[in-house]
Enzyme design. Sequence first.
Site, mmCIF file in Angstrom:
data_model
loop_
_atom_site.group_PDB
_atom_site.id
_atom_site.type_symbol
_atom_site.label_atom_id
_atom_site.label_comp_id
_atom_site.label_asym_id
_atom_site.label_seq_id
_atom_site.Cartn_x
_atom_site.Cartn_y
_atom_site.Cartn_z
ATOM 1 C CG PHE A 129 -1.838 1.218 1.213
ATOM 2 C CD1 PHE A 129 -2.970 1.230 0.411
ATOM 3 C CD2 PHE A 129 -1.547 2.348 1.967
ATOM 4 C CE1 PHE A 129 -3.809 2.344 0.370
ATOM 5 C CE2 PHE A 129 -2.384 3.472 1.933
ATOM 6 C CZ PHE A 129 -3.511 3.462 1.139
ATOM 7 C CG ASP A 214 5.587 3.516 1.666
ATOM 8 O OD1 ASP A 214 5.625 4.083 2.779
ATOM 9 O OD2 ASP A 214 4.556 3.435 0.981
ATOM 10 C CE LYS A 243 -0.708 5.630 7.647
ATOM 11 N NZ LYS A 243 -0.395 4.948 6.405
HETATM 12 C C1 PLP Z 1 -0.756 5.215 4.974
HETATM 13 C C2 PLP Z 1 0.296 4.823 4.010
HETATM 14 C C3 PLP Z 1 0.550 5.576 2.846
HETATM 15 C C4 PLP Z 1 -0.306 6.745 2.440
HETATM 16 O O1 PLP Z 1 -0.294 7.791 3.357
HETATM 17 P P1 PLP Z 1 -1.383 8.956 3.240
HETATM 18 O O2 PLP Z 1 -0.934 9.957 4.265
HETATM 19 O O3 PLP Z 1 -2.713 8.364 3.534
HETATM 20 O O4 PLP Z 1 -1.317 9.492 1.855
HETATM 21 C C5 PLP Z 1 1.606 5.206 2.050
HETATM 22 N N1 PLP Z 1 2.363 4.139 2.352
HETATM 23 C C6 PLP Z 1 2.148 3.388 3.438
HETATM 24 C C7 PLP Z 1 3.046 2.227 3.737
HETATM 25 C C8 PLP Z 1 1.099 3.692 4.299
HETATM 26 O O5 PLP Z 1 0.854 2.924 5.365
#
Ligand code: PLP
Length: 390
Positions: A129, A214, A243
Amino acid sequence: MIPAVMPTYARWDVAADHGEGPYLYAADGRKFLDFTTGIAVTGLGHCHPHLVAAVREQAGRLWHVSNLFQIPGQERLAQRLVDHSFADTVFFVNSGAEAVELTLKVARKYQSATGHPERSRIIGCEGSFHGRTFATLAAAGNEKYLDGFGPPMPGFDHVAFNNLNEMRAAVGKETAAILVEPIQGEGGVRAPSPGYLRGLREIADEHGLLLLYDEVQCGMGRTGRLFAHEWEGVAPDVMAIAKALGGGFPTGACLASERAAVGMVSGTHGSTFGGNPLAVAAGNAVLDVMLEKGFLSRVQAMSEALKRRLEGLVRSYPKLFAELRGAGLLLGLRCLVPAGEIVARLRQEGLLTLTAGDNVLRILPPLILGEREIDEAITILDKVAARWPA
Ligand SMILES: *Cc1c(COP(=O)(O)O)cnc(C)c1O
């Protein structure tokens, strides 16, 4: 009639009112132990006094100026991230998806700036994700989230997570980079086998690719190190975080090595809000706490304590729980009954948790968690499990 708030979320029956440390209070007075932390955002719990004071002070001084100005707090936050990571340079954004988007841009720009404009494809992993923008949806390749939004943005390939042979086979003449979550969050709290990141690093180096992480969910202390990949000691070239970086204030960042950022010269990227004084005040306050001596080792200790108790739960209820997954305080129980139903029952009993892919019950406690909150959570989990399916 469509609600005033576009109905893209199946919302819970909890109207959030206020929070204090590990607890969230609903408008109707109910009190919850919050093991969702705004999906790994409020890492320091709700309304941490140091964050409240820092943001209040900054709010009375200056909220926003354009990035045309020098922003001392932004320079300080960037330098602190550089000092505590592989990176040499940082760009601030407002969300995880934006941080990943910039990570992809840096990789493509690197290839074009170093004589390989043909290298633009990114290899991502199944079950990932990366956010909800067009590029991040294409990078993750999850059909469910792409459905109905037209042709996915081109330039992305996908291989199985945790499979180095598939990754090696997918590299072609047009490949620019490999993108991976060191621990998959939404996809089911999946940690790869030891050696996986090392293998990716070798593939990237062998073929002149960049390695992109990520760490939007698994970074910022979540695993008991500032960044999850530190456990393997394998640095990326570029990394997205967000986050927990702002502790609840929307902020993210793209961290890069000097080599990888070679093409990111004046005019190549920008953001109106990214790294504004209020955002970086929050970010600096988060780092003040996380970099305090003993903070991360305490997270590790609490993780060990919580994992022991959750493993006990898996043993006690083999018909409900198949296994414990994850690392640090990014944990998941793979369920043998619908995880969403357990999450709903836990909520009725005062414990907030999440689901993730693979029928996983996802547990994201605040990093300030203590033995008392662990006891309280396990008591509720045990009560719900013992009465299941009541
Ligand atoms: C939550 C998340 C995102 C996206 O972050 P947003 O602030 O919602 O755009 C991207 N990568 C990972 C691994 C995430 O958990």
